[in-house]
Design a protein around this motif. Structure first.
Motif, PDB file in Angstrom:
ATOM      1  N   ILE A   1     -54.224 -11.386  83.781  1.00 15.09           N
ATOM      2  CA  ILE A   1     -54.440 -10.695  85.053  1.00 15.09           C
ATOM      3  C   ILE A   1     -53.211  -9.889  85.467  1.00 15.09           C
ATOM      4  O   ILE A   1     -53.321  -8.867  86.155  1.00 15.09           O
ATOM      5  N   GLU A   2     -52.042 -10.316  85.024  1.00 10.53           N
ATOM      6  CA  GLU A   2     -50.805  -9.614  85.370  1.00 10.53           C
ATOM      7  C   GLU A   2     -50.638  -8.305  84.602  1.00 10.53           C
ATOM      8  O   GLU A   2     -49.771  -7.496  84.931  1.00 10.53           O
ATOM      9  N   ILE A   3     -51.446  -8.081  83.576  1.00 14.97           N
ATOM     10  CA  ILE A   3     -51.367  -6.847  82.790  1.00 14.97           C
ATOM     11  C   ILE A   3     -52.107  -5.740  83.530  1.00 14.97           C
ATOM     12  O   ILE A   3     -53.282  -5.881  83.879  1.00 14.97           O
ATOM     13  N   ALA A   4     -51.443  -4.633  83.767  1.00 14.44           N
ATOM     14  CA  ALA A   4     -52.036  -3.551  84.564  1.00 14.44           C
ATOM     15  C   ALA A   4     -53.051  -2.730  83.775  1.00 14.44           C
ATOM     16  O   ALA A   4     -54.007  -2.195  84.346  1.00 14.44           O
ATOM     17  N   ASP A   5     -52.855  -2.616  82.476  1.00 14.60           N
ATOM     18  CA  ASP A   5     -53.692  -1.756  81.639  1.00 14.60           C
ATOM     19  C   ASP A   5     -54.927  -2.521  81.162  1.00 14.60           C
ATOM     20  O   ASP A   5     -54.835  -3.428  80.332  1.00 14.60           O
ATOM     21  N   ASP A   6     -56.108  -2.142  81.667  1.00 12.76           N
ATOM     22  CA  ASP A   6     -57.339  -2.831  81.282  1.00 12.76           C
ATOM     23  C   ASP A   6     -57.635  -2.686  79.792  1.00 12.76           C
ATOM     24  O   ASP A   6     -58.191  -3.602  79.162  1.00 12.76           O
ATOM     25  N   LYS A   7     -57.287  -1.547  79.211  1.00  8.44           N
ATOM     26  CA  LYS A   7     -57.519  -1.355  77.780  1.00  8.44           C
ATOM     27  C   LYS A   7     -56.753  -2.390  76.962  1.00  8.44           C
ATOM     28  O   LYS A   7     -57.250  -2.899  75.952  1.00  8.44           O
ATOM     29  N   GLU A   8     -55.556  -2.699  77.414  1.00  9.81           N
ATOM     30  CA  GLU A   8     -54.753  -3.703  76.720  1.00  9.81           C
ATOM     31  C   GLU A   8     -55.379  -5.088  76.859  1.00  9.81           C
ATOM     32  O   GLU A   8     -55.368  -5.888  75.911  1.00  9.81           O
ATOM     33  N   ILE A   9     -55.944  -5.369  78.027  1.00 11.63           N
ATOM     34  CA  ILE A   9     -56.603  -6.663  78.221  1.00 11.63           C
ATOM     35  C   ILE A   9     -57.820  -6.778  77.313  1.00 11.63           C
ATOM     36  O   ILE A   9     -58.023  -7.801  76.650  1.00 11.63           O
ATOM     37  N   PHE A  10     -58.646  -5.725  77.280  1.00 10.01           N
ATOM     38  CA  PHE A  10     -59.801  -5.733  76.375  1.00 10.01           C
ATOM     39  C   PHE A  10     -59.352  -6.011  74.936  1.00 10.01           C
ATOM     40  O   PHE A  10     -59.957  -6.821  74.227  1.00 10.01           O
ATOM     41  N   LYS A  11     -58.295  -5.325  74.515  1.00  6.21           N
ATOM     42  CA  LYS A  11     -57.787  -5.481  73.149  1.00  6.21           C
ATOM     43  C   LYS A  11     -57.365  -6.922  72.882  1.00  6.21           C
ATOM     44  O   LYS A  11     -57.729  -7.514  71.857  1.00  6.21           O
ATOM     45  N   ARG A  12     -56.612  -7.494  73.810  1.00  5.65           N
ATOM     46  CA  ARG A  12     -56.109  -8.859  73.612  1.00  5.65           C
ATOM     47  C   ARG A  12     -57.238  -9.881  73.632  1.00  5.65           C
ATOM     48  O   ARG A  12     -57.231 -10.840  72.853  1.00  5.65           O
TER      49      ARG A  12
END
Length: 446
Positions: free
Chosen positions: A352-363
Motif C-alpha cells: 500500500i505504501e507503493i505509489a505506482d499502481d503498475k509496480e504493485i500489479f507487477k509485484r
C-alpha cells in the motif's frame, strides 16, 4: 416513540441497508447517506461494463439464518447460485485437492498424519453436537468462547499440525489476518458447521441483497456526512454532495460504517464513553486485492481457489479463478478468465505504501507465480484495491466487550456494523436489524 419520526442512517453497506429495511417496514421515515457512489460497502461489485466481479465479501453460507430469511422475503431465491467448493491447498512444493465438507478429500490430504486427521474429526464432531449453542454472530454466544487466540486454542486442544494444515487455511484466506492475533470464538463456530458447509452468491454479486433492501428508501449516494450537531431535541446531519453542504434534521441516527469512517465525522455532542472507547480501539486488517485477466485456455485445468497451508512464508492469502468459482456471477470477455490475488495483512501494508499502481500489479503477479507456477507468465491488470482498513480485527476479549456494551448505547445515536459482531455479511445484517430494534424499542436477540 412516534413511528413517523425521522431516522438517518450513515452507510449503505449490509448493516445500514438492514437497519433501513426493518425501520421502513415499521413505518419510519428513513434517509440513508453513503459517501461512495455505490451500494454495498465491502460487498461492492466492480463493474466497468465489460468486466464485473465482487471485490470484498463474495459469498454466504448455509448457516447464515438471517440472510437466508431475507433471500426469501426479498424474492431473491432465483438469484442464488451455489459456488464451487474444491480448492487447491499448497504447502511449499506440494499441492493437494480438498473439497469443503467432503471426507474423502480430507482423508487423502498428504500433509498430516492419520492421528491428526482423527483428532480433527473428533473435535469437529463434538462441536457439531453443540450447534444449538453456537452462533456465528451473536456477541453473547461468541463471548463464551472468547478466551484465547485461534492459534493457541487449536494447538492446545488439537495439535500443531491440525492448526497449521487445517485450521489456518479455513480462516486466513478469507479474512487475511493472522490466527495469532484473533479470538478463537468465530473459528469454533465455523468448525462446528464445517461438515455440511455450502457456499453461495447472487447472480449479480453480493451487493444485490443490500440494493434490494434499499429499493424503497430515500438514498443519498456520493454524500459524505461531515458533522453531527444537537439542535434542541433533534440531530442535525451535515453532509457534502457535489461540493455543496446540505443539512437535515432527524430524531435518531444509526451509524453503520467502519469505525475509521466515524473518526472523520465531527460530533458536537457527547456520546457514551464506553462506546467511544470500544470504537476508538477497533483495529483493522489491511488487504491488497489485484485482479487480472488471462487466456482461459491457459488455466482451464486449474482449481477455482488456491490457499496456503502449513508453517511457511508466503504473502498470498488466496488466489481465485472467478469462472471456475462461478461463471454465472461474473462478467468477463469470451475466452478470458478473471483471476483475483489476495495478499495477507503484513505484506499488504508494505504494498500500500507503493505509489505506482503498475509496480504493485507487477509485484502481486510475481507473488502469485511464486506461489503457483501453473499460472501463465503474463496477465493483464484489471483492477487494484488497496484497503488499509479492510476487515475488523477481533482480538481476544473483543466479543466479550461487544456483548457488554451493545445494550448501553445512547438511543439517539446507535452504532451498527460487523465490528459489533463478526466480520461476515450475516454479522453486518444482524447488527443492522438489532440497531433498528433499538430505535423502535423492540427487544430482540442479536
Amino acid at each position: 416513540m412516534n413511528k413517523k419520526n425521522k431516522i438517518a442512517i450513515i452507510g449503505a453497506g449490509p448493516a445500514g441497508a438492514s437497519a433501513a429495511y426493518y425501520l421502513q417496514k415499521e413505518g419510519y421515515d428513513v434517509t440513508v447517506f453513503e459517501k461512495e457512489n455505490f451500494i454495498g460497502g465491502r460487498t461492492h461489485a466492480y463493474n466497468n461494463g465489460e468486466i464485473r466481479f465482487d471485490t470484498g465479501a463474495s459469498f454466504f453460507t448455509n448457516f447464515y439464518p438471517l440472510l437466508k430469511e431475507l433471500v426469501t422475503k426479498l424474492d431473491l431465491d432465483d438469484e442464488v447460485i451455489e459456488l464451487e467448493r474444491r480448492v487447491g491447498l499448497r504447502y511449499k512444493d506440494v499441492l493437494a485437492e480438498f473439497t469443503f465438507g467432503d471426507l474423502k478429500t480430507f482423508w487423502r490430504l498428504p500433509f498430516i498424519t492419520r492421528k491428526d486427521k482423527l483428532i480433527m474429526i473428533w473435535s469437529t464432531i463434538k462441536l457439531t453436537l453443540q450447534r444449538r449453542k453456537l452462533d456465528l454472530v451473536s456477541p453473547e454466544k461468541l463471548a463464551k468462547y472468547d478466551d484465547s487466540s485461534i492459534s493457541d486454542w487449536a494447538t492446545n486442544t488439537m495439535s500443531e499440525n491440525v492448526y497449521q494444515f487445517l485450521i489456518r487455511p479455513g480462516v486466513e484466506p478469507f479474512w487475511y489476518f493472522s490466527c495469532d492475533d484473533v479470538s478463537r470464538a468465530m473459528t469454533t463456530v465455523l468448525q462446528g458447521r464445517a461438515a455440511d458447509a455450502k457456499f453461495y452468491t447472487f447472480k449479480r454479486g453480493m451487493s444485490q441483497i443490500s440494493e434490494k433492501m434499499l429499493s424503497n428508501v430515500s438514498l443519498h449516494l456520493s454524500s459524505c456526512v461531515t458533522k453531527l450537531s444537537k439542535i434542541e431535541k433533534q440531530i442535525q446531519v451535515s453532509y457534502v454532495k457535489n461540493d455543496i453542504v446540505n443539512e437535515i434534521k432527524v430524531d435518531q441516527l444509526i451509524i453503520a460504517t467502519p469505525t475509521t469512517a466515524i473518526k472523520n465525522i465531527s460530533i458536537d455532542f457527547e456520546l457514551e464513553n464506553n462506546i467511544l472507547s470500544f470504537i476508538n480501539s477497533q483495529k483493522y486488517v489491511s488487504n491488497v486485492h489485484a485482479t487480472f485477466t488471462v487466456d482461459e485456455k491457459d488455466v482451464k485445468d486449474m482449481f477455482a481457489y488456491y490457499y496456503p497451508c502449513g508453517n511457511w512464508e508466503t504473502p498470498i492469502g488466496a488466489i481465485v479463478l472467478h469462472k471456475q468459482k462461478c461463471k454465472e456471477s461474473i462478467k468477463v470477455p469470451d475466452g478470458k478468465e478473471l483471476i483475483s490475488v489476495f495478499i495477507l495483512d503484513k505484506p499488504s501494508k508494505e504494498l500500500i505504501e507503493i505509489a505506482d499502481d503498475k509496480e504493485i500489479f507487477k509485484r502481486v503477479w510475481e507473488m502469485a507465480l511464486n506461489f503457483e507456477d501453473k499460472l501463465p507468465k503474463e496477465a493483464q491488470p484489471v483492477a487494484l484495491f488497496k484497503r488499509k482498513n479492510a476487515i475488523p480485527l477481533h482480538e481476544v476479549g473483543r466479543y466479550t466487550t461487544a456483548n457488554k456494551i451493545k445494550n448501553q448505547q445512547n438511543k439517539d445515536v446507535i452504532f451498527a456494523g460487523d465490528y459489533m459482531s463478526c466480520a461476515t455479511v450475516e454479522g453486518a445484517l444482524r447488527s443492522g436489524r438489532w440497531a433498528a430494534a433499538q430505535v423502535s424499542g423492540k427487544t430482540i436477540s442479536f
